[in-house]
Design an enzyme around this catalytic site. Structure first.
Site, PDB file in Angstrom:
ATOM      1  N   GLY A 126     -15.043 -19.287  33.735  1.00 12.96           N
ATOM      2  CA  GLY A 126     -14.356 -19.917  32.607  1.00 12.96           C
ATOM      3  C   GLY A 126     -15.182 -19.881  31.332  1.00 12.96           C
ATOM      4  CB  ALA A 127     -18.449 -18.729  30.507  1.00 20.57           C
ATOM      5  CB  SER A 131     -14.954 -15.041  36.061  1.00 22.65           C
ATOM      6  OG  SER A 131     -14.234 -16.031  35.384  1.00 22.65           O
ATOM      7  CG  ASP A 176     -10.611  -9.546  29.502  1.00 24.28           C
ATOM      8  OD1 ASP A 176     -11.051  -9.055  28.444  1.00 24.28           O
ATOM      9  OD2 ASP A 176     -10.228 -10.717  29.592  1.00 24.28           O
TER      10      ASP A 176
HETATM   11  C1  GLA Z   1      -8.880 -12.655  26.757  1.00 22.05           C
HETATM   12  C2  GLA Z   1      -7.788 -11.702  27.230  1.00 22.05           C
HETATM   13  C3  GLA Z   1      -7.958 -10.321  26.595  1.00 22.05           C
HETATM   14  C4  GLA Z   1      -8.092 -10.411  25.073  1.00 22.05           C
HETATM   15  C5  GLA Z   1      -9.121 -11.468  24.698  1.00 22.05           C
HETATM   16  C6  GLA Z   1      -9.158 -11.721  23.221  1.00 22.05           C
HETATM   17  O1  GLA Z   1     -10.134 -12.230  27.226  1.00 22.05           O
HETATM   18  O2  GLA Z   1      -7.849 -11.579  28.630  1.00 22.05           O
HETATM   19  O3  GLA Z   1      -6.862  -9.508  26.947  1.00 22.05           O
HETATM   20  O4  GLA Z   1      -6.861 -10.655  24.477  1.00 22.05           O
HETATM   21  O5  GLA Z   1      -8.890 -12.710  25.346  1.00 22.05           O
HETATM   22  O6  GLA Z   1      -9.607 -10.589  22.554  1.00 22.05           O
END
Ligand code: GLA
Length: 393
Positions: A126-127, A131, A176
């Site tokens: 959650g940082a 994760s 991500d």
């Molecule tokens: C989260 C989301 C990503 C992106 C970022 C902001 O990490 O999972 O898809 O939108 O926020 O850039």
């Protein structure tokens, strides 16, 4: 670093078939990510510049013959399971990311198999270091016996995104899981979220380092606020398209169009759109400056990005602002910004190597005194993407 051998030993302690045949234990690992720049641009078909980092989530497992997935957290011994043939709706629990991945794989027509595993993580949860994507990617590999369920890594990333969007209920973008799947040692990845073309951007981190500072304040309200930001971007596109019919996403919007629509666009929507439009330009400039080793320029862009996320996109927090201010008062820090969705979590700093100790000192004294929180700081290295870990037996 998570020790694969230790995870395997834990599995042998609780699973007789693993103890009886240690050679059958498979370990997979998926990294977290730090986004250098390009925040809240992925779901607007813009550019992002993340790195997969040398921290992540590993699962040691043995495949099972039935259709059950059973997973134990190494840190707490908590054990949870579910049936691949009867995936229930989300429970608001970490197992959702595993079940959601199985659900999305099935939806994509990919086979899944049961396993008994132990999960280890050296990623603060959650940082804002992703994760969730790391857990989804590690799960995808475990659910297909240890190798990627598809050789198309972009499809793999999309499956993880689908798990998050369609099962977990966060309308997150592709960045991500893309980073966790495609990570490269020594490089960031410049992704065009419209064409899905990407290329590595070599970072040359010898006299400089990327340092993450964890604010110690967990992300708040992130799901609701994140989905709301996304909806606001869509509303801004719809409003701008009334004057400029060719506009399909904020990627198509130019500063001139924004100026055009300034009078008719609701102020909050105008701020969100301005952030995204300008952030896209910053990403391309930062990638070029990083390659040219113009660290001072990269630093300026990181700071501009942070200010924009604070003032226009409104996803920073007093703690993240304090971390950035503390870092910028240290000689040798080029730039700092919040990384990830915001609302708490971490900052990423570009720092001269000889300034790391000074930065650490400043953060652990000044920031802690200012906020009463316990921050954590660590250097991150651009690392390889999700994979089966070999050679530990
Ligand atoms: C989260 C989301 C990503 C992106 C970022 C902001 O990490 O999972 O898809 O939108 O926020 O850039």
């Amino acid at each position: 670093m998570i020790e694969p051998g230790e995870l395997a030993d834990r599995l042998s302690d609780i699973e007789p078939t693993a103890a009886a045949d240690p050679g059958s234990i498979v370990v997979v690992h998926a990294p977290g990510r730090v986004n250098l720049i390009g925040e809240h641009t992925d779901y607007n078909e813009g550019y992002v510049l993340p790195i997969a980092i040398d921290r992540g989530i590993a699962i040691a497992f043995v495949p099972t013959q039935d259709r059950r997935v059973t997973l134990t957290l190494a840190a707490t011994d908590e054990t949870t399971s579910f049936d691949l043939d009867a995936i229930a709706p989300r429970r608001g629990h970490w197992i959702d990311y595993v079940a959601g991945t199985a659900w999305a794989m099935a939806e994509a027509g990919l086979g899944t198999q049961g396993f008994r595993g132990v999960l280890g993580s050296d990623l603060p949860q959650g940082a804002g270091l992703s994760s969730s994507a790391a857990l989804e990617l590690a799960s995808a590999l475990a659910l297909s016996g240890g190798t990627a369920p598809t050789s198309d890594l972009m499809q793999l990333a999309r499956i993880a995104q689908r798990a998050e969007n369609g099962y977990v209920g966060v309308q997150s973008g592709l960045m991500d899981p893309f980073a966790s799947a495609h990570g490269r040692e020594g490089a960031a990845l410049l992704l065009d979220c419209r064409s899905l073309e990407y290329r590595p951007v070599t970072l040359g981190l010898d006299d400089v380092a990327l340092v993450v500072a964890d604010s110690g304040s967990p992300r708040r309200l992130d799901r609701t606020a994140y989905n709301e930001r996304r909806a606001q971007c869509e509303a801004a596109v719809a409003a701008i398209a009334r004057t400029h019919p060719g506009v399909r996403s904020l990627r198509d919007v130019t500063p001139a169009m924004l100026a055009d629509c300034a009078g008719s666009l609701e102020p909050a929507l105008a701020r969100r759109a301005q952030h995204v439009v300008e952030e896209d330009t910053r990403v391309l400039e930062a990638a070029a400056a990083m390659e040219a080793r113009e660290h001072a320029r990269v630093g300026e862009l990181l700071l501009e990005s942070h200010a924009s996320l604070r003032d226009l996109y409104e996803v920073s927090s007093p703690e993240l602002d304090a971390l950035v201010d503390t870092a910028m008062a240290v000689d040798g820090v080029f730039g700092a910004r919040l990384t990830g969705a915001g609302f708490g979590g971490c900052t990423v700093d570009l720092v001269r190597r000889d300034a790391i100790d000074r930065l650490s000192e400043a953060i652990s004294t000044r920031y802690a005194a200012q906020t009463g929180l316990v921050p954590r700081m660590f250097e991150v290295l651009p690392s390889t993407g999700a994979r089966r870990v070999d050679g530990w037996h």
